[in-house]
Design a protein around this motif. Structure first.
Motif, PDB file in Angstrom:
ATOM      1  N   MET A   1       0.842  -1.184   0.000  1.00  0.00           N
ATOM      2  CA  MET A   1       0.000   0.000   0.000  1.00  0.00           C
ATOM      3  C   MET A   1       0.886   1.247   0.000  1.00  0.00           C
ATOM      4  O   MET A   1       1.462   1.594   1.004  1.00  0.00           O
ATOM      5  CB  MET A   1      -0.892   0.035   1.239  1.00  0.00           C
ATOM      6  CG  MET A   1      -1.659  -1.248   1.463  1.00  0.00           C
ATOM      7  SD  MET A   1      -2.920  -1.471   0.214  1.00  0.00           S
ATOM      8  CE  MET A   1      -3.494  -3.090   0.666  1.00  0.00           C
ATOM      9  N   THR A   2       1.017   1.879  -1.138  1.00  0.00           N
ATOM     10  CA  THR A   2       1.784   3.111  -1.174  1.00  0.00           C
ATOM     11  C   THR A   2       0.850   4.257  -1.453  1.00  0.00           C
ATOM     12  O   THR A   2      -0.308   4.084  -1.784  1.00  0.00           O
ATOM     13  CB  THR A   2       2.880   3.056  -2.253  1.00  0.00           C
ATOM     14  OG1 THR A   2       2.261   2.840  -3.515  1.00  0.00           O
ATOM     15  CG2 THR A   2       3.866   1.954  -1.956  1.00  0.00           C
ATOM     16  N   GLU A   4       0.376   8.054  -3.424  1.00  0.00           N
ATOM     17  CA  GLU A   4       0.848   8.965  -4.442  1.00  0.00           C
ATOM     18  C   GLU A   4       0.293  10.350  -4.196  1.00  0.00           C
ATOM     19  O   GLU A   4      -0.855  10.512  -3.804  1.00  0.00           O
ATOM     20  CB  GLU A   4       0.386   8.500  -5.822  1.00  0.00           C
ATOM     21  CG  GLU A   4       1.125   7.279  -6.341  1.00  0.00           C
ATOM     22  CD  GLU A   4       0.750   7.021  -7.783  1.00  0.00           C
ATOM     23  OE1 GLU A   4       1.607   7.182  -8.636  1.00  0.00           O
ATOM     24  OE2 GLU A   4      -0.395   6.687  -8.032  1.00  0.00           O
ATOM     25  N   GLN A  35       4.791   8.603  -8.627  1.00  0.00           N
ATOM     26  CA  GLN A  35       5.223   7.780  -9.734  1.00  0.00           C
ATOM     27  C   GLN A  35       4.904   8.462 -11.045  1.00  0.00           C
ATOM     28  O   GLN A  35       4.101   9.385 -11.099  1.00  0.00           O
ATOM     29  CB  GLN A  35       4.528   6.419  -9.655  1.00  0.00           C
ATOM     30  CG  GLN A  35       4.837   5.663  -8.366  1.00  0.00           C
ATOM     31  CD  GLN A  35       4.055   4.374  -8.277  1.00  0.00           C
ATOM     32  OE1 GLN A  35       3.494   3.921  -9.269  1.00  0.00           O
ATOM     33  NE2 GLN A  35       4.012   3.788  -7.100  1.00  0.00           N
ATOM     34  N   GLU A  40       0.931   2.451 -12.353  1.00  0.00           N
ATOM     35  CA  GLU A  40      -0.360   2.094 -11.813  1.00  0.00           C
ATOM     36  C   GLU A  40      -0.627   2.885 -10.545  1.00  0.00           C
ATOM     37  O   GLU A  40       0.122   2.787  -9.576  1.00  0.00           O
ATOM     38  CB  GLU A  40      -0.387   0.594 -11.507  1.00  0.00           C
ATOM     39  CG  GLU A  40      -1.711   0.107 -10.962  1.00  0.00           C
ATOM     40  CD  GLU A  40      -2.842   0.204 -11.958  1.00  0.00           C
ATOM     41  OE1 GLU A  40      -4.002   0.256 -11.525  1.00  0.00           O
ATOM     42  OE2 GLU A  40      -2.558   0.232 -13.173  1.00  0.00           O
ATOM     43  N   GLN A  42      -1.903   3.879  -6.959  1.00  0.00           N
ATOM     44  CA  GLN A  42      -2.199   3.091  -5.777  1.00  0.00           C
ATOM     45  C   GLN A  42      -2.973   3.940  -4.786  1.00  0.00           C
ATOM     46  O   GLN A  42      -2.968   5.155  -4.848  1.00  0.00           O
ATOM     47  CB  GLN A  42      -0.906   2.552  -5.170  1.00  0.00           C
ATOM     48  CG  GLN A  42      -0.164   1.628  -6.148  1.00  0.00           C
ATOM     49  CD  GLN A  42       1.007   0.931  -5.498  1.00  0.00           C
ATOM     50  OE1 GLN A  42       0.985   0.655  -4.313  1.00  0.00           O
ATOM     51  NE2 GLN A  42       2.030   0.650  -6.291  1.00  0.00           N
ATOM     52  N   LEU A  43      -3.632   3.237  -3.901  1.00  0.00           N
ATOM     53  CA  LEU A  43      -4.572   3.881  -2.998  1.00  0.00           C
ATOM     54  C   LEU A  43      -4.032   3.994  -1.588  1.00  0.00           C
ATOM     55  O   LEU A  43      -3.247   3.162  -1.142  1.00  0.00           O
ATOM     56  CB  LEU A  43      -5.860   3.073  -2.921  1.00  0.00           C
ATOM     57  CG  LEU A  43      -6.556   2.682  -4.208  1.00  0.00           C
ATOM     58  CD1 LEU A  43      -7.744   1.797  -3.888  1.00  0.00           C
ATOM     59  CD2 LEU A  43      -7.015   3.905  -4.965  1.00  0.00           C
ATOM     60  N   GLN A  45      -5.088   3.046   1.717  1.00  0.00           N
ATOM     61  CA  GLN A  45      -6.068   2.072   2.204  1.00  0.00           C
ATOM     62  C   GLN A  45      -5.695   1.647   3.614  1.00  0.00           C
ATOM     63  O   GLN A  45      -4.554   1.258   3.866  1.00  0.00           O
ATOM     64  CB  GLN A  45      -6.109   0.850   1.284  1.00  0.00           C
ATOM     65  CG  GLN A  45      -7.195  -0.151   1.641  1.00  0.00           C
ATOM     66  CD  GLN A  45      -7.151  -1.361   0.719  1.00  0.00           C
ATOM     67  OE1 GLN A  45      -6.417  -2.307   0.982  1.00  0.00           O
ATOM     68  NE2 GLN A  45      -7.929  -1.316  -0.355  1.00  0.00           N
ATOM     69  N   THR A  48      -8.820  -3.355   4.405  1.00  0.00           N
ATOM     70  CA  THR A  48      -8.893  -4.120   3.163  1.00  0.00           C
ATOM     71  C   THR A  48     -10.335  -4.507   2.846  1.00  0.00           C
ATOM     72  O   THR A  48     -11.203  -4.460   3.724  1.00  0.00           O
ATOM     73  CB  THR A  48      -8.050  -5.397   3.271  1.00  0.00           C
ATOM     74  OG1 THR A  48      -8.691  -6.303   4.193  1.00  0.00           O
ATOM     75  CG2 THR A  48      -6.635  -5.095   3.746  1.00  0.00           C
ATOM     76  N   HIS A  59       3.911  -0.448   6.254  1.00  0.00           N
ATOM     77  CA  HIS A  59       3.715   0.541   5.192  1.00  0.00           C
ATOM     78  C   HIS A  59       3.908   1.940   5.776  1.00  0.00           C
ATOM     79  O   HIS A  59       2.941   2.596   6.172  1.00  0.00           O
ATOM     80  CB  HIS A  59       2.322   0.403   4.581  1.00  0.00           C
ATOM     81  CG  HIS A  59       2.019  -0.965   4.073  1.00  0.00           C
ATOM     82  ND1 HIS A  59       2.509  -1.433   2.881  1.00  0.00           N
ATOM     83  CD2 HIS A  59       1.293  -1.982   4.619  1.00  0.00           C
ATOM     84  CE1 HIS A  59       2.089  -2.671   2.695  1.00  0.00           C
ATOM     85  NE2 HIS A  59       1.358  -3.029   3.732  1.00  0.00           N
ATOM     86  N   ASP A 264      -8.810   4.969  -1.232  1.00  0.00           N
ATOM     87  CA  ASP A 264      -9.804   3.936  -1.455  1.00  0.00           C
ATOM     88  C   ASP A 264     -11.160   4.468  -0.991  1.00  0.00           C
ATOM     89  O   ASP A 264     -11.418   4.588   0.205  1.00  0.00           O
ATOM     90  CB  ASP A 264      -9.422   2.678  -0.667  1.00  0.00           C
ATOM     91  CG  ASP A 264     -10.358   1.502  -0.938  1.00  0.00           C
ATOM     92  OD1 ASP A 264     -11.469   1.725  -1.461  1.00  0.00           O
ATOM     93  OD2 ASP A 264      -9.976   0.353  -0.626  1.00  0.00           O
TER      94      ASP A 264
END
Length: 402
Positions: A1-2, A4, A35, A40, A42-43, A45, A48, A59, A264
């Motif tokens: 889980m990163t 951005e 990135q 892609e 990422q969220l 989050q 889950t 994380h 998310d």
């Protein structure tokens, strides 16, 4: 889980509170993990789809946002769950009432409960909200009686509540214009020296409107304390997101010089944390933030729409597995935060709400038929007078008829 985010201007850190330090660190970490556009997205989050809490220790980037919900209690989690369940029940009743001919139209929030409740509960009483026409969950969080949302859709009033009572503006039907209203209001907040913040809600389709781009630019230039909260439900009526933009939506903030972040949208904890982070930035004078809540519109755009004409059943089924309410319920059950008695009591409460909504809507008095001609011109107008007389004669022709 990163995480951005786009780079932001250097923060003006306050007296060194723990939250301020965490927010500044979060932005620094987010910028460092940004990135390229073709990567892609990422969220952020924290919960889950299976209802498991993300281990912040594994994380570090997520840990910075988890800091903003570190004080969440089991009672708080039950409250968030209750908010989502009752909002969904109200929304379902409104959809049914429209199908029964009691409302002219309804825009459902089905599937977007976590984005709205999470962000709505992040707000302080003195913050101000500019919604679209789908923010029924945010209205719930602001204390607006849900039945007051239905008057406009029944055609008996132009709004149904006083915006100043709950700092929740009237619904905006014109797509995207509320972002300009929010930006201007936030500029005034900054000029007044207040430490409150403003939040503007809009959808992925609205993000392509010129009004939204202008709002982004003004907010950036004037360092306005506003959070742009985009619920990306991936369909602008029948137009999918990939046909609306070439880059992930949150990255649009980069061109205007303020942070953008994707969360998310089906994770109520993550939405709560990220919105608190963004509001905290605004209050400390660090300017606007774009939050993209990546979610899914489970139902139709409005009750005049048929989503089966443009999207596949497999896509909808995949998102049903990410249901925000089932996600939090699974967490509450697994952690022992709630038992069957709690859920049964909530079900009874939702039944009571549904009954009240039906009764209130059906008892709403019709507006004065001739009121449409009032307040058109301050000093009156001959053409309006003529139209009023014609319409009155038309209505009178039915009196005593079969």
């Amino acid at each position: 889980m990163t995480v951005e985010s786009t780079a932001a201007r250097k923060p003006r850190r306050s007296s060194g509170t723990k939250r301020a330090a965490g927010a500044a660190s979060a932005r620094k970490t987010a910028a460092a993990t940004a990135q390229p556009h073709d990567a892609e997205p990422q969220l952020v989050q924290l919960l889950t789809p299976e209802g498991e809490r993300v281990d912040a220790g594994d994380h570090p980037d997520v840990a910075e946002f988890a800091h903003f919900v570190a004080d969440i209690t089991t009672e708080d989690l039950r409250g968030l769950y209750r908010d989502m369940v009752l909002t969904r029940r109200f929304d379902g009743e409104a959809t049914a009432l429209q199908r029964q001919g009691e409302l002219g139209l309804w825009a459902s929030l089905l599937g977007q409960e976590a984005a709205q409740i999470g962000s709505g509960r992040a707000l302080r009483d003195d913050d101000y909200v500019f919604p679209t026409y789908r923010e029924h969950g945010v209205a719930w969080c602001r204390g607006v009686d849900p039945t007051n949302l239905l008057g406009m859709f029944r055609g008996v009033n132009h709004g149904g509540w006083d915006p100043t009572t709950n700092n929740f503006h009237l619904y905006t039907i014109v797509i995207g214009s509320q972002t300009l209203h929010a930006t201007g209001y936030a500029m005034g907040v900054a000029k007044d020296g207040a430490d409150s913040a403003v939040i503007a809600y809009f959808g992925d389709g609205a993000s392509s409107q010129g009004d939204v781009m202008e709002a982004f630019n003004f907010a950036a230039v004037y360092n306005s304390p506003v959070v742009f909260f985009c619920q990306n439900n991936q369909w602008a009526i029948s137009e999918p997101t990939e046909r609306q933009m070439r880059v992930p939506l949150y990255q649009r903030a980069q061109g205007f010089g303020f942070p953008g972040i994707r969360v998310d949208g089906n994770d109520v904890l993550a939405c709560l944390a990220v919105t608190r982070w963004a509001l905290d930035r605004a209050r400390r004078g660090e300017g606007p933030t774009l939050v993209e809540a990546f979610t899914y519109r489970m139902g139709a755009h409005t009750t005049s729409d048929d989503p089966t004409k443009y999207r596949r059943d497999e896509e909808t089924a995949a998102w049903e597995a990410k249901d925000p309410i089932l996600r939090l319920k699974a967490h509450l059950l697994a952690s022992g935060g709630a038992d069957e008695a709690f859920f049964a009591e909530l079900e009874a409460e939702s039944e009571t709400l549904g009954k009240r909504v039906r009764e209130v809507v059906r008892s709403m008095p019709d507006p004065d038929t001739m009121a449409i001609f009032e307040n058109v011109y301050a000093d009156g107008h001959a053409l309006v007078d003529e139209e009023r007389a014609q319409f009155a004669a038309y209505l009178a022709s039915f009196e005593g008829g079969e």
